[in-house]
Enzyme design. Sequence first.
Site, PDB file in Angstrom:
ATOM      1  N   ASN A  67       0.857  -1.193   0.000  1.00 37.01           N
ATOM      2  CA  ASN A  67       0.000   0.000   0.000  1.00 37.01           C
ATOM      3  C   ASN A  67       0.887   1.236   0.000  1.00 37.01           C
ATOM      4  OD1 ASN A  67       0.493   0.898   2.827  1.00 37.01           O
ATOM      5  ND2 ASN A  67      -0.359  -1.121   3.262  1.00 37.01           N
TER       6      ASN A  67
ATOM      7  N   PRO B 157      -3.298 -11.028  11.141  1.00 33.91           N
ATOM      8  CA  PRO B 157      -3.596 -10.663  12.530  1.00 33.91           C
ATOM      9  C   PRO B 157      -3.798  -9.159  12.634  1.00 33.91           C
ATOM     10  CG  PRO B 157      -1.263 -11.192  12.266  1.00 33.91           C
ATOM     11  CD  PRO B 157      -1.937 -11.540  10.970  1.00 33.91           C
TER      12      PRO B 157
HETATM   13  O1  C5P Z   1      -8.866  -1.562  10.612  1.00 32.39           O
HETATM   14  P1  C5P Z   1      -7.961  -0.492  10.118  1.00 32.39           P
HETATM   15  O2  C5P Z   1      -6.871  -0.999   9.249  1.00 32.39           O
HETATM   16  O3  C5P Z   1      -8.657   0.677   9.491  1.00 32.39           O
HETATM   17  O4  C5P Z   1      -7.314   0.094  11.465  1.00 32.39           O
HETATM   18  C1  C5P Z   1      -6.245   0.969  11.450  1.00 32.39           C
HETATM   19  C2  C5P Z   1      -5.461   0.836  12.724  1.00 32.39           C
HETATM   20  O5  C5P Z   1      -5.282  -0.524  13.053  1.00 32.39           O
HETATM   21  C3  C5P Z   1      -4.067   1.406  12.599  1.00 32.39           C
HETATM   22  O6  C5P Z   1      -3.670   1.842  13.876  1.00 32.39           O
HETATM   23  C4  C5P Z   1      -3.255   0.195  12.179  1.00 32.39           C
HETATM   24  O7  C5P Z   1      -1.893   0.319  12.524  1.00 32.39           O
HETATM   25  C5  C5P Z   1      -3.915  -0.910  12.954  1.00 32.39           C
HETATM   26  N1  C5P Z   1      -3.907  -2.229  12.313  1.00 32.39           N
HETATM   27  C6  C5P Z   1      -3.116  -3.226  12.850  1.00 32.39           C
HETATM   28  N2  C5P Z   1      -3.130  -4.472  12.292  1.00 32.39           N
HETATM   29  C7  C5P Z   1      -3.912  -4.749  11.218  1.00 32.39           C
HETATM   30  C8  C5P Z   1      -4.714  -3.728  10.668  1.00 32.39           C
HETATM   31  C9  C5P Z   1      -4.681  -2.490  11.236  1.00 32.39           C
HETATM   32  O8  C5P Z   1      -2.395  -2.967  13.815  1.00 32.39           O
HETATM   33  N3  C5P Z   1      -3.898  -5.955  10.706  1.00 32.39           N
END
Ligand code: C5P
Length: 402
Positions: free
Chosen positions: A212, A306
């Site tokens: 990304n 995870p």
């Molecule tokens: O669910 P989403 O990706 O939008 O959430 C963003 C937050 O969750 C960020 O703080 C990101 O670092 C964390 N995150 C994580 N592990 C994942 C997905 C997101 O720590 N697999």
Amino acid sequence: MLENRRILLIVAGGIAAVKAPDLIRRLRERGASVRCILTKAGAHFVTPLTLAALSGDKCYQDLFDLKDEAEMGHIRLSREADIILVAPATADIMAKMVAGQADDLATTALLATDKPVMIAPSMNVMMWTHPATQANLATLKSRDVRVVGPSAGDLACGEVGNGRMAEVPEIIAALTRFFQKTEGEGPLKGLRALVTSGPTHEPIDPVRYIANRSSGKQGHAVAVALAELGASVTLVAGPTQEADPDGVNVIHVETAKQMMKACSEALPCDIAVCAAAVADWSPEKALQKMKKEPGKTPSLTLSENPDILATLSQPGPTRPQLVVGFAAETENLIENAKAKRAKKKCDWVVANDVSPGSGAFGGDSNTVHLVTGTGVESWPTLRKRAVAERLAERIATSFQRQ
Ligand code: C5P
């Protein structure tokens, strides 16, 4: 932190030597005293008169200046400093430092010193990535030489890439961190922080991956800001162009699973800030490179990665006291961030607008809202560094209240 610090600034021969006058000015503004050594090549870019005028001291250039040797030998010069800062540090001076070569005043002072040394490398991207320079860098780091930068961007030679000398505020911040660390100071002193940063790369086959656009700028800046306030910081970084910040323990990972493992191993800690853009899914990795076959379109089987933030937020003996997540949203920013806070059970969420045109992804600025258990604070658009500093200050305040 820089008040009354004595800095011996070695200005070597790179275009970034033109930043030396500003660096000296900013250091002196903060109460540091600066004494300069200018190499022969450095004098092609900046004059000794400028450095002398701004530092308020003589600019030292010649190893065989008998008057100086009588009054101020190279040994004294290198010892009467709290730190030697080489900025810019060229590929050449780095190589000489590794080899222990001492054929001018700068290299002699570097060899004769018993003081800490920090370098701010600056060179063409090919010179920086050359195995010789990278091997020299590794050797210097193993000898405890601190390194600030370089960063990626437009280079004076017209090429683009890693090799730009760190900006003056970054160098000042690295010096501040260095002195803070040596004195064990700052409001977060004694606390351990874990920060995730950058994207993850999820391999499809040995040559392809899903990624990304995260640059890692915000996460790395948070790690630096926490360290500046005295925290002992572990930064778990996905693949980014950002340089490893000095004074921070950096663990490089590629995939979400590796990031999760590195984070678990970094526990226990007091503060966790999850700024990484972790891939939500990883493909089932093909062992060999997938071949193009006429008429056939491969499909990817994805499995969920995870959730590091949610895992760290789970109640338990190793849960950090404060867990902060980021929410990159393109619409309904605050509502979505509040929902994310509840779902992941973290304490705070930094919500940032990544809608097209916001410039957040890869850019240097960020517009964020801090969603806590007690409300929402909307911050003005700030440089990512400033967002990080403000967040670190907020974290420090919350620990002080406790
Ligand atoms: O669910 P989403 O990706 O939008 O959430 C963003 C937050 O969750 C960020 O703080 C990101 O670092 C964390 N995150 C994580 N592990 C994942 C997905 C997101 O720590 N697999």
